[in-house]
Design a protein around this motif. Structure first.
Motif, PDB file in Angstrom:
ATOM      1  N   UNK A 137       0.856  -1.184   0.000  1.00 30.83           N
ATOM      2  CA  UNK A 137       0.000   0.000   0.000  1.00 30.83           C
ATOM      3  C   UNK A 137       0.892   1.234   0.000  1.00 30.83           C
ATOM      4  N   UNK A 138       0.616   2.159  -0.943  1.00 31.68           N
ATOM      5  CA  UNK A 138       1.375   3.406  -1.023  1.00 31.68           C
ATOM      6  C   UNK A 138       0.424   4.585  -0.854  1.00 31.68           C
ATOM      7  N   UNK A 139       0.970   5.723  -0.511  1.00 31.28           N
ATOM      8  CA  UNK A 139       0.164   6.937  -0.350  1.00 31.28           C
ATOM      9  C   UNK A 139       0.461   7.902  -1.486  1.00 31.28           C
ATOM     10  N   UNK A 140      -0.584   8.479  -2.038  1.00 28.96           N
ATOM     11  CA  UNK A 140      -0.460   9.506  -3.061  1.00 28.96           C
ATOM     12  C   UNK A 140      -1.001  10.813  -2.494  1.00 28.96           C
ATOM     13  N   UNK A 141      -0.268  11.928  -2.648  1.00 29.41           N
ATOM     14  CA  UNK A 141      -0.766  13.226  -2.174  1.00 29.41           C
ATOM     15  C   UNK A 141      -1.797  13.801  -3.142  1.00 29.41           C
ATOM     16  N   UNK A 142      -2.394  14.913  -2.776  1.00 29.63           N
ATOM     17  CA  UNK A 142      -3.243  15.627  -3.731  1.00 29.63           C
ATOM     18  C   UNK A 142      -2.393  16.000  -4.926  1.00 29.63           C
ATOM     19  N   UNK A 143      -2.956  15.867  -6.115  1.00 29.80           N
ATOM     20  CA  UNK A 143      -2.198  16.120  -7.337  1.00 29.80           C
ATOM     21  C   UNK A 143      -3.166  16.314  -8.488  1.00 29.80           C
ATOM     22  N   UNK A 144      -2.640  16.609  -9.643  1.00 26.30           N
ATOM     23  CA  UNK A 144      -3.448  16.682 -10.846  1.00 26.30           C
ATOM     24  C   UNK A 144      -3.016  15.577 -11.796  1.00 26.30           C
ATOM     25  N   UNK A 203       0.434  11.817 -13.837  1.00 23.16           N
ATOM     26  CA  UNK A 203       0.180  12.648 -12.662  1.00 23.16           C
ATOM     27  C   UNK A 203       1.234  13.746 -12.560  1.00 23.16           C
ATOM     28  N   UNK A 204       0.770  14.957 -12.260  1.00 29.85           N
ATOM     29  CA  UNK A 204       1.641  16.132 -12.182  1.00 29.85           C
ATOM     30  C   UNK A 204       1.320  16.914 -10.908  1.00 29.85           C
ATOM     31  N   UNK A 205       2.203  17.837 -10.491  1.00 28.03           N
ATOM     32  CA  UNK A 205       1.949  18.607  -9.265  1.00 28.03           C
ATOM     33  C   UNK A 205       0.706  19.501  -9.383  1.00 28.03           C
ATOM     34  N   UNK A 206       0.195  19.911  -8.248  1.00 31.41           N
ATOM     35  CA  UNK A 206      -0.979  20.781  -8.216  1.00 31.41           C
ATOM     36  C   UNK A 206      -0.721  22.109  -8.922  1.00 31.41           C
ATOM     37  N   UNK A 207       0.545  22.567  -8.901  1.00 31.84           N
ATOM     38  CA  UNK A 207       0.866  23.867  -9.512  1.00 31.84           C
ATOM     39  C   UNK A 207       1.338  23.736 -10.967  1.00 31.84           C
ATOM     40  N   UNK A 208       1.048  22.610 -11.626  1.00 29.48           N
ATOM     41  CA  UNK A 208       1.453  22.429 -13.025  1.00 29.48           C
ATOM     42  C   UNK A 208       0.922  23.588 -13.869  1.00 29.48           C
ATOM     43  N   UNK A 209       1.817  24.229 -14.616  1.00 30.48           N
ATOM     44  CA  UNK A 209       1.408  25.397 -15.406  1.00 30.48           C
ATOM     45  C   UNK A 209       1.978  25.362 -16.825  1.00 30.48           C
ATOM     46  N   UNK A 210       2.513  24.226 -17.236  1.00 34.88           N
ATOM     47  CA  UNK A 210       3.072  24.131 -18.579  1.00 34.88           C
ATOM     48  C   UNK A 210       1.939  23.980 -19.599  1.00 34.88           C
ATOM     49  N   UNK A 211       2.308  23.877 -20.860  1.00 32.41           N
ATOM     50  CA  UNK A 211       1.342  23.754 -21.948  1.00 32.41           C
ATOM     51  C   UNK A 211       0.488  22.501 -21.762  1.00 32.41           C
ATOM     52  N   UNK A 212      -0.815  22.626 -22.034  1.00 37.77           N
ATOM     53  CA  UNK A 212      -1.706  21.477 -22.075  1.00 37.77           C
ATOM     54  C   UNK A 212      -1.903  21.125 -23.545  1.00 37.77           C
ATOM     55  N   UNK A 213      -1.409  19.978 -23.990  1.00 29.32           N
ATOM     56  CA  UNK A 213      -1.513  19.639 -25.415  1.00 29.32           C
ATOM     57  C   UNK A 213      -2.964  19.591 -25.883  1.00 29.32           C
ATOM     58  N   UNK A 214      -3.162  19.834 -27.155  1.00 30.86           N
ATOM     59  CA  UNK A 214      -4.499  19.816 -27.731  1.00 30.86           C
ATOM     60  C   UNK A 214      -5.174  18.462 -27.484  1.00 30.86           C
ATOM     61  N   UNK A 215      -6.409  18.512 -27.000  1.00 30.80           N
ATOM     62  CA  UNK A 215      -7.160  17.292 -26.726  1.00 30.80           C
ATOM     63  C   UNK A 215      -6.968  16.747 -25.329  1.00 30.80           C
ATOM     64  N   UNK A 216      -6.039  17.320 -24.574  1.00 35.00           N
ATOM     65  CA  UNK A 216      -5.781  16.892 -23.202  1.00 35.00           C
ATOM     66  C   UNK A 216      -6.468  17.849 -22.229  1.00 35.00           C
ATOM     67  N   UNK A 217      -6.543  17.444 -20.972  1.00 35.15           N
ATOM     68  CA  UNK A 217      -7.060  18.321 -19.931  1.00 35.15           C
ATOM     69  C   UNK A 217      -6.461  17.919 -18.591  1.00 35.15           C
ATOM     70  N   UNK A 218      -6.559  18.820 -17.621  1.00 27.67           N
ATOM     71  CA  UNK A 218      -6.099  18.547 -16.272  1.00 27.67           C
ATOM     72  C   UNK A 218      -7.282  18.201 -15.388  1.00 27.67           C
ATOM     73  N   UNK A 219      -7.143  17.164 -14.562  1.00 24.00           N
ATOM     74  CA  UNK A 219      -8.170  16.841 -13.582  1.00 24.00           C
ATOM     75  C   UNK A 219      -7.513  16.794 -12.209  1.00 24.00           C
ATOM     76  N   UNK A 220      -8.287  17.051 -11.178  1.00 23.66           N
ATOM     77  CA  UNK A 220      -7.794  17.002  -9.807  1.00 23.66           C
ATOM     78  C   UNK A 220      -7.957  15.603  -9.241  1.00 23.66           C
ATOM     79  N   UNK A 221      -6.935  15.147  -8.540  1.00 17.54           N
ATOM     80  CA  UNK A 221      -6.993  13.856  -7.866  1.00 17.54           C
ATOM     81  C   UNK A 221      -6.752  14.070  -6.379  1.00 17.54           C
ATOM     82  N   UNK A 222      -7.586  13.497  -5.535  1.00 17.30           N
ATOM     83  CA  UNK A 222      -7.428  13.695  -4.091  1.00 17.30           C
ATOM     84  C   UNK A 222      -6.302  12.833  -3.530  1.00 17.30           C
ATOM     85  N   UNK A 223      -5.865  13.165  -2.325  1.00 20.87           N
ATOM     86  CA  UNK A 223      -4.924  12.289  -1.633  1.00 20.87           C
ATOM     87  C   UNK A 223      -5.587  10.929  -1.466  1.00 20.87           C
TER      88      UNK A 223
END
Length: 289
Positions: A137-144, A203-223
């Motif tokens: 079992x591993x733990x994942x923090x809040x992330x996108x 999965x990327x950090x909550x503060x991800x601010x780089x380009x979002x490629x066409x057809x992609x999107x960011x979603x929030x994932x809880x801890x």
């Protein structure tokens, strides 16, 4: 056919180990003891690419990785990957990725890397054994997660039919990635109307601010807590059978014995890229009882 696959795999291995050297078709064909014309023919037949294109695409993607991860100058990278000049490298890089290498090195946006897939060779010595599953079992923090949705896909092959398998090349290029790319089965609350349950993303950090490629999107994932299941290493030729075997074992697994229950209402279940040398790996969200 197996003889052809062995020959092409030898050529792929030769290319991988000589990306920084000049590679001629004569050298390439000599690596598998075939004539240059026949070697070129079967290489295109089994990979879908000419040796020339395959070599160039591999070099450009490795060059992109170097520009992303180091402070190397564009000319240094160009020469290191056997391009004759800064100008020639820039033209090839721009044609392959849609932006100049200098711009890529500065901004490091996600791009479509070329991912070579070495042909698998059948192993006649298949061991008979019961499936052993390693669990933790591993733990994942809040992330996108940077994802690309399908239409109706509920598994990998259907997703590739709808979207193509090229998504992985973009995901691999994301510098800010927290972990390696994954295939995800989204919980119902994260599925948009008219889109698929199965998606691919990273999965990327909550503060991800780089380009979002066409057809992609960011979603929030809880801890979340994730129970990881890892099967035994396997022969790549038998990967479908091995994956099904591990999934069956997971379905019969009772996390309650260890004080957990499966809980996928908020967090995706996911799979890592199947690789024979490490076994099939799947993660399922859990919650303490």
């Amino acid at each position: 056919m197996e003889d052809k696959k062995i020959a092409v795999r030898k050529m792929q291995d030769y290319i991988e180990s000589h990306l920084h050297d000049i590679i001629t078709i004569k050298q390439l064909s000599a690596s598998c003891y075939l004539s240059p014309s026949y070697a070129s023919k079967i290489f295109k037949e089994l990979t879908g690419f000419t040796p020339y294109y395959y070599i160039k695409a591999c070099r450009l993607s490795e060059a992109a990785k170097t520009l992303r991860d180091t402070d190397s100058k564009v000319l240094e990278v160009a020469l290191d990957y056997v391009f004759d000049s800064h100008e020639g490298f820039t033209r090839a890089f721009s044609k392959q990725f849609g932006l100049a290498p200098k711009s890529y090195a500065k901004h490091k946006p996600p791009i479509q890397w070329f991912l070579p897939y070495p042909l698998t060779i059948k192993n006649e010595e298949v061991l008979e054994m019961n499936q052993f599953i390693f669990t933790q079992v591993i733990e994942r923090p809040k992330r996108k997660a940077l994802i690309k949705r399908g239409i109706t896909a509920n598994e990998y092959f259907k997703y590739c039919e709808e979207i193509s398998c090229d998504v992985w090349g973009i995901l691999m290029s994301v510098k800010e990635a927290l972990y390696e790319p994954i295939g995800m089965w989204l919980p119902e609350k994260l599925i948009k109307p008219g889109t698929s349950e199965y998606v691919q993303g990273v999965e990327v950090p909550l503060d991800y601010s780089n380009v979002i490629p066409e057809g992609f999107e960011l979603i929030d994932l809880p801890a979340a807590e994730i129970m990881i299941f890892q099967g035994q290493p396997y022969d790549d030729e038998n990967f479908e059978t091995e994956i099904i075997s591990v999934i069956k074992a997971i379905k019969s697994f009772k996390p309650e014995i260890y004080g957990y229950k499966f809980y996928n209402k908020e967090t995706p279940r996911f799979q890592l890229e199947p690789r024979g040398e490490r076994g099939y790996i799947e993660g399922r969200p859990v919650k303490k009882l």
